[in-house]
Scaffold this active site. Structure first.
Site, mmCIF file in Angstrom:
data_model
loop_
_atom_site.group_PDB
_atom_site.id
_atom_site.type_symbol
_atom_site.label_atom_id
_atom_site.label_comp_id
_atom_site.label_asym_id
_atom_site.label_seq_id
_atom_site.Cartn_x
_atom_site.Cartn_y
_atom_site.Cartn_z
ATOM 1 N N GLY A 178 0.749 -1.172 0.253
ATOM 2 C CA GLY A 178 0.009 -0.016 -0.369
ATOM 3 C C GLY A 178 1.112 1.240 -0.044
ATOM 4 N N GLY A 196 -0.588 5.065 -1.040
ATOM 5 C CA GLY A 196 -0.977 5.693 -0.143
ATOM 6 C C GLY A 196 -0.455 6.749 0.618
ATOM 7 C CG ASP A 235 -4.764 -8.556 -4.513
ATOM 8 O OD1 ASP A 235 -4.654 -8.088 -3.142
ATOM 9 O OD2 ASP A 235 -5.968 -8.174 -5.147
ATOM 10 C CE1 TYR A 256 -9.360 2.397 8.405
ATOM 11 C CE2 TYR A 256 -10.193 2.988 10.299
ATOM 12 C CZ TYR A 256 -8.356 2.599 9.192
ATOM 13 O OH TYR A 256 -8.101 2.959 9.311
#
Ligand code: NAD
Ligand code: SER
Length: 313
Positions: free
Chosen positions: A9, A12, A54, A142
């Site tokens: 990630g 980000g 991924d 979340y």
């Protein structure tokens, strides 16, 4: 052997700055940035290796770990609160499923892992000043995935000796990359709106108070936690509270007006108000201060000053 790092990630809000900090501290070629997407001309594509990954694809992750002899993973791939609540199934798949993939790979290959948690682990029953140890009853999907991540991290450490660490980041404020779809994004968006149009239409009320932190403090905290000897860390190792500065939107507006006296802000609360209301106002961080000597540097005005310098250069 020199430290060899993989970041998931990485494109980000946090990865954009963490990868640069890691490449400053280590050999840039030994810091492998990965993300499920590509962003043309992104700075970290130029400063070292980048691969599409991924995080749900365990085989692809393992291939990179073996090829680059990785010893540490900074696992940032996730869906944030606002995006996650719109797609709870995907949020759970990526946040919990992806974390399991990373932890399993770490277990198999003897890796250290940094996996961040969030103030979203707390729910409405938490005191306004959130203690380190308190019942965790989040109402957002979340938040539940973040509690799950902390519990898994502690379980992998206790049962398998996998060195997993994490911080319950407050809302992070930065200017180098856009905020990634969280409830605290208003405290980031307000700066570019102020500079570009002199006005911001805020999606939470002016009296909303949340724990926040300037990105420079968050990156320093991350590197400091990861360089602390393992034996100094206790049972909160997968989710340390750290406090930066806590403020309402009204207080943020007042601080911004020191730079732009004519700045105006209107308020149109949406569903994100509910998520914000379910989180504590402030964070108590005595344990992080004791176990790995955490001390924040940026208060509200200093953070606002730094944002204006960053955005206007
Ligand atoms: P972000 O949304 O800006 O970045 C997340 C990155 O993950 C994105 O670049 C996205 O493309 C990538 N991603 C999504 N699904 C993926 C997948 N399946 N495989 C690989 N990559 C995938 O988020 P961020 O703000 O950088 O947050 C990083 C971590 O820090 C997350 O775990 C988040 O929960 C946590 N955190 C962030 C904040 C904050 O204010 N930014 C606060 C608390 C906790
Ligand atoms: N800043 C994040 C969000 O609002 C908290 O984890 O989703």
């Amino acid at each position: 052997m020199a430290t060899r790092i993989l970041v998931t990630g990485a494109l980000g809000q946090i990865g954009t700055e963490l990868v640069e900090a890691l490449r400053d501290n280590y050999n840039p070629q030994s810091v492998i940035a990965t993300d499920i997407r590509d962003v043309a001309n992104h700075s970290i594509l130029k400063s070292g290796p980048f691969f599409i990954l991924d995080v749900l694809d365990g085989n692809a992750l393992e291939k990179l770990v073996i090829e680059f002899q990785i010893d540490t993973i900074y696992h940032l791939a996730a869906l944030l609160s606002a995006t996650g609540e719109k797609n709870p199934e995907l949020c759970e798949r990526v946040n919990v499923g992806g974390t399991k993939v990373v932890f399993e790979c770490a277990k198999k290959h003897g890796l250290r892992v940094y996996a961040p948690s969030s103030i979203a682990v707390f729910g409405p029953d938490c005191p306004d000043l959130a203690p380190q140890v308190t019942p965790l009853n989040p109402t957002t999907v979340y938040g539940k995935t973040k509690v799950n991540g902390e519990q898994l991290g502690l379980m992998y450490w206790k049962q398998f000796g996998v060195d997993i660490r994490g911080i319950r980041y407050p809302g992070l404020i930065s200017y180098k990359a856009p905020a990634g779809g969280g409830t605290t994004d208003y405290a980031v968006e307000i700066f570019s709106a102020a500079i570009e149009s002199g006005h911001y239409d805020c999606f939470v009320r002016g009296d909303t108070r949340l724990p926040m932190m300037y990105m420079e403090d968050a990156i320093r905290a991350t590197l400091e936690l990861m360089s602390t000897p393992s034996e100094q860390l206790g049972d909160s190792r997968a989710g340390y509270n750290i406090a930066g500065c806590s403020f309402t939107v009204d207080e943020l507006v007042t601080s911004i007006r020191r730079h732009l006296p004519s700045f105006t802000c209107s308020f149109n609360p949406d569903i994100r108000q509910q998520y914000a209301d379910s989180w504590p106002n402030e964070i108590e961080d005595k344990l992080a201060r004791k176990e790995w000597l955490w001390i924040p540097e940026f208060d509200l005005d200093r953070m606002v000053d730094a944002m204006f310098v960053g955005l206007q250069n």
